[in-house]
Scaffold this active site. Structure first.
Site, PDB file in Angstrom:
ATOM      1  N   VAL A   1     -15.015 -66.641  19.982  1.00 19.31           N
ATOM      2  CA  VAL A   1     -15.391 -67.135  21.311  1.00 19.31           C
ATOM      3  C   VAL A   1     -15.570 -66.042  22.365  1.00 19.31           C
ATOM      4  O   VAL A   1     -15.993 -66.331  23.479  1.00 19.31           O
ATOM      5  CB  VAL A   1     -14.405 -68.203  21.850  1.00 19.31           C
ATOM      6  CG1 VAL A   1     -14.487 -69.481  21.055  1.00 19.31           C
ATOM      7  CG2 VAL A   1     -13.000 -67.664  21.919  1.00 19.31           C
TER       8      VAL A   1
ATOM      9  N   TYR B   1     -18.230 -71.784  12.731  1.00 20.35           N
ATOM     10  CA  TYR B   1     -17.725 -73.082  13.204  1.00 20.35           C
ATOM     11  C   TYR B   1     -18.512 -74.219  12.528  1.00 20.35           C
ATOM     12  O   TYR B   1     -18.939 -74.069  11.383  1.00 20.35           O
ATOM     13  CB  TYR B   1     -17.814 -73.188  14.738  1.00 20.35           C
ATOM     14  CG  TYR B   1     -17.134 -72.046  15.458  1.00 20.35           C
ATOM     15  CD1 TYR B   1     -15.758 -71.871  15.360  1.00 20.35           C
ATOM     16  CD2 TYR B   1     -17.843 -71.142  16.221  1.00 20.35           C
ATOM     17  CE1 TYR B   1     -15.115 -70.834  16.031  1.00 20.35           C
ATOM     18  CE2 TYR B   1     -17.220 -70.103  16.904  1.00 20.35           C
ATOM     19  CZ  TYR B   1     -15.855 -69.954  16.797  1.00 20.35           C
ATOM     20  OH  TYR B   1     -15.236 -68.931  17.447  1.00 20.35           O
TER      21      TYR B   1
ATOM     22  N   LYS C   1      -9.590 -64.041  12.076  1.00 22.98           N
ATOM     23  CA  LYS C   1      -9.104 -64.953  11.029  1.00 22.98           C
ATOM     24  C   LYS C   1      -9.488 -64.472   9.626  1.00 22.98           C
ATOM     25  O   LYS C   1      -8.787 -64.743   8.659  1.00 22.98           O
ATOM     26  CB  LYS C   1      -9.655 -66.363  11.268  1.00 22.98           C
ATOM     27  CG  LYS C   1      -9.119 -67.015  12.541  1.00 22.98           C
ATOM     28  CD  LYS C   1      -9.865 -68.299  12.858  1.00 22.98           C
ATOM     29  CE  LYS C   1      -9.371 -68.947  14.143  1.00 22.98           C
ATOM     30  NZ  LYS C   1     -10.218 -70.081  14.553  1.00 22.98           N
TER      31      LYS C   1
ATOM     32  N   TYR D   1      -0.318 -64.528  17.010  1.00 23.34           N
ATOM     33  CA  TYR D   1      -1.690 -65.046  16.935  1.00 23.34           C
ATOM     34  C   TYR D   1      -2.528 -64.596  18.139  1.00 23.34           C
ATOM     35  O   TYR D   1      -3.680 -64.192  17.984  1.00 23.34           O
ATOM     36  CB  TYR D   1      -1.641 -66.581  16.844  1.00 23.34           C
ATOM     37  CG  TYR D   1      -3.010 -67.229  16.831  1.00 23.34           C
ATOM     38  CD1 TYR D   1      -3.794 -67.235  15.673  1.00 23.34           C
ATOM     39  CD2 TYR D   1      -3.530 -67.847  17.968  1.00 23.34           C
ATOM     40  CE1 TYR D   1      -5.056 -67.818  15.667  1.00 23.34           C
ATOM     41  CE2 TYR D   1      -4.780 -68.442  17.960  1.00 23.34           C
ATOM     42  CZ  TYR D   1      -5.540 -68.423  16.802  1.00 23.34           C
ATOM     43  OH  TYR D   1      -6.787 -69.005  16.803  1.00 23.34           O
TER      44      TYR D   1
ATOM     45  N   SER E   1     -11.764 -65.344  16.971  1.00 29.39           N
ATOM     46  CA  SER E   1     -11.715 -65.950  15.632  1.00 29.39           C
ATOM     47  C   SER E   1     -12.156 -65.030  14.501  1.00 29.39           C
ATOM     48  O   SER E   1     -11.889 -65.340  13.334  1.00 29.39           O
ATOM     49  CB  SER E   1     -12.576 -67.208  15.591  1.00 29.39           C
ATOM     50  OG  SER E   1     -11.801 -68.319  15.925  1.00 29.39           O
TER      51      SER E   1
HETATM   52  N1  GLU Z   1      -8.032 -67.247  20.313  1.00 34.40           N
HETATM   53  C1  GLU Z   1      -8.966 -68.315  20.205  1.00 34.40           C
HETATM   54  C2  GLU Z   1      -8.294 -69.649  20.019  1.00 34.40           C
HETATM   55  O1  GLU Z   1      -7.456 -69.804  19.192  1.00 34.40           O
HETATM   56  C3  GLU Z   1      -9.907 -68.035  19.087  1.00 34.40           C
HETATM   57  C4  GLU Z   1     -10.948 -69.079  19.013  1.00 34.40           C
HETATM   58  C5  GLU Z   1     -12.248 -68.621  18.469  1.00 34.40           C
HETATM   59  O2  GLU Z   1     -12.679 -67.487  18.654  1.00 34.40           O
HETATM   60  O3  GLU Z   1     -12.853 -69.488  17.831  1.00 34.40           O
HETATM   61  O4  GLU Z   1      -8.553 -70.577  20.705  1.00 34.40           O
END
Ligand code: GLU
Length: 309
Positions: free
Chosen positions: A263, A245, A68, A193, A65
């Site tokens: 994650v 989060y 992002k 993604y 994440s």
């Molecule tokens: N690739 C992970 C997903 O989309 C990233 C989630 C994360 O790191 O919060 O589930």
């Protein structure tokens, strides 16, 4: 007060390391299961190019994440603020990162922010290029510039592992497609993604990216403005409001550093006007944040008075 030696950092790592036993390595992406739950490392990157580290910073991990923030920067550079925020909101959700719930209940139906999966998928869709390869290579080039490390690539195994199992993310895409926020083929978007999430680096690389954000998008060494100032500020603001989060509020109170977690157990921090932080500790709490990494950030913030509030 500044961190003056690696010994100082090592003391904090030793204290935080006990917390690794309280967490669990992410296993919903099968390839992430192999991470060593007991790892904990940190790097602090200063604007003069010097750095301090503790733990095994040669260990590499995937951005997940944290990517992002970088896709948001690129989409804002490609499309401008108005376009992006017509399609993705600017408010925290209080829900888990992969939740579909608010997509259905918010009117008009659009993701609440670019840090939750629904918002991030819509943002990745906005990255310009004629093919997945071209769009991914534009993102990778940005990461290589931010880290000043042209050898950075992505972990194919992690990307494929997530691609094969990402049914929830696919369902978010279909929902967004139904509402006109995504127009491309869902499999292509998932390909892009999952590759962005699998970009692989180490704590030091991450700390260097954090440092560029600390200085509002300007590389403190080359003095090149890699991300326009106003865009870097937008990214940092999302890091404060939604970066950790649904623990972002508590993190802002206890740590007070713009940060983004993933994650895989990575956390990128940007202490405004001071330095960047990269942390890696794969044992996660139930919200998806590195347990020991959060503790370490808190200890660091307290010791060196890093809270921006
Ligand atoms: N690739 C992970 C997903 O989309 C990233 C989630 C994360 O790191 O919060 O589930």
């Amino acid at each position: 007060m500044q961190c003056r030696s690696e010994n100082e950092l090592q003391i904090l790592v030793d204290e935080a390391k006990h917390f690794t036993s309280k967490g669990k390595v992410a296993d919903y992406i099968p390839a992430l299961k192999r991470a060593n739950r007991n790892s904990l490392s940190i790097a602090i990157y200063n604007p003069d190019g010097n750095y301090f580290s503790a733990g095994d910073i040669s260990e590499s991990f995937t951005l997940q994440s944290i990517s992002k923030v970088l896709t948001l920067a690129l989409a804002l550079m490609d499309r401008g603020e108005e376009y992006v925020f017509e399609r993705v909101g600017q408010e925290p959700t209080g829900d888990p990162f992969n939740s579909i719930a608010k997509l259905e209940t918010s009117i008009p139906s659009r993701p609440l922010n670019p840090m939750i999966n629904a918002g991030a998928l819509a943002v990745t869709h906005m990255i310009k290029g004629n093919s997945v390869e071209e769009r991914f290579s534009r993102l990778l080039t940005l990461v290589q510039k931010l880290t000043a490390n042209s050898s950075i690539g992505y972990n194919k195994e992690v990307a494929e592992s997530e691609f094969e199992t990402a049914d929830l993310n696919r369902s978010l895409c279909y929902f967004l497609k139904q509402h006109g926020l995504i127009k491309e083929d869902v499999e292509e978007l998932m390909d892009l993604y999952t590759k962005q999430c699998s970009i692989e680096l180490n704590c030091l690389d991450l700390a260097r990216i954090g440092c560029v954000f600390s200085f509002d998008g300007k590389d403190p060494i080359s003095k090149e403005q890699l991300i326009p100032t106003h865009i870097a500020r937008i990214c940092k603001t999302f890091m404060v409001t939604c970066g950790m989060y649904n623990a972002s509020g508590e993190f802002a109170i206890k740590v007070g550093i713009p940060a983004k977690s993933g994650v895989s157990g990575g956390i990128m921090g940007a202490v405004p006007g001071r330095f960047g932080i990269g942390v890696f500790g794969p044992a996660l709490d139930d919200k998806g944040n590195s347990v020991a990494g959060m503790k370490l950030m808190r200890l660091l913030s307290e010791k060196y008075s890093l809270s921006m509030f």
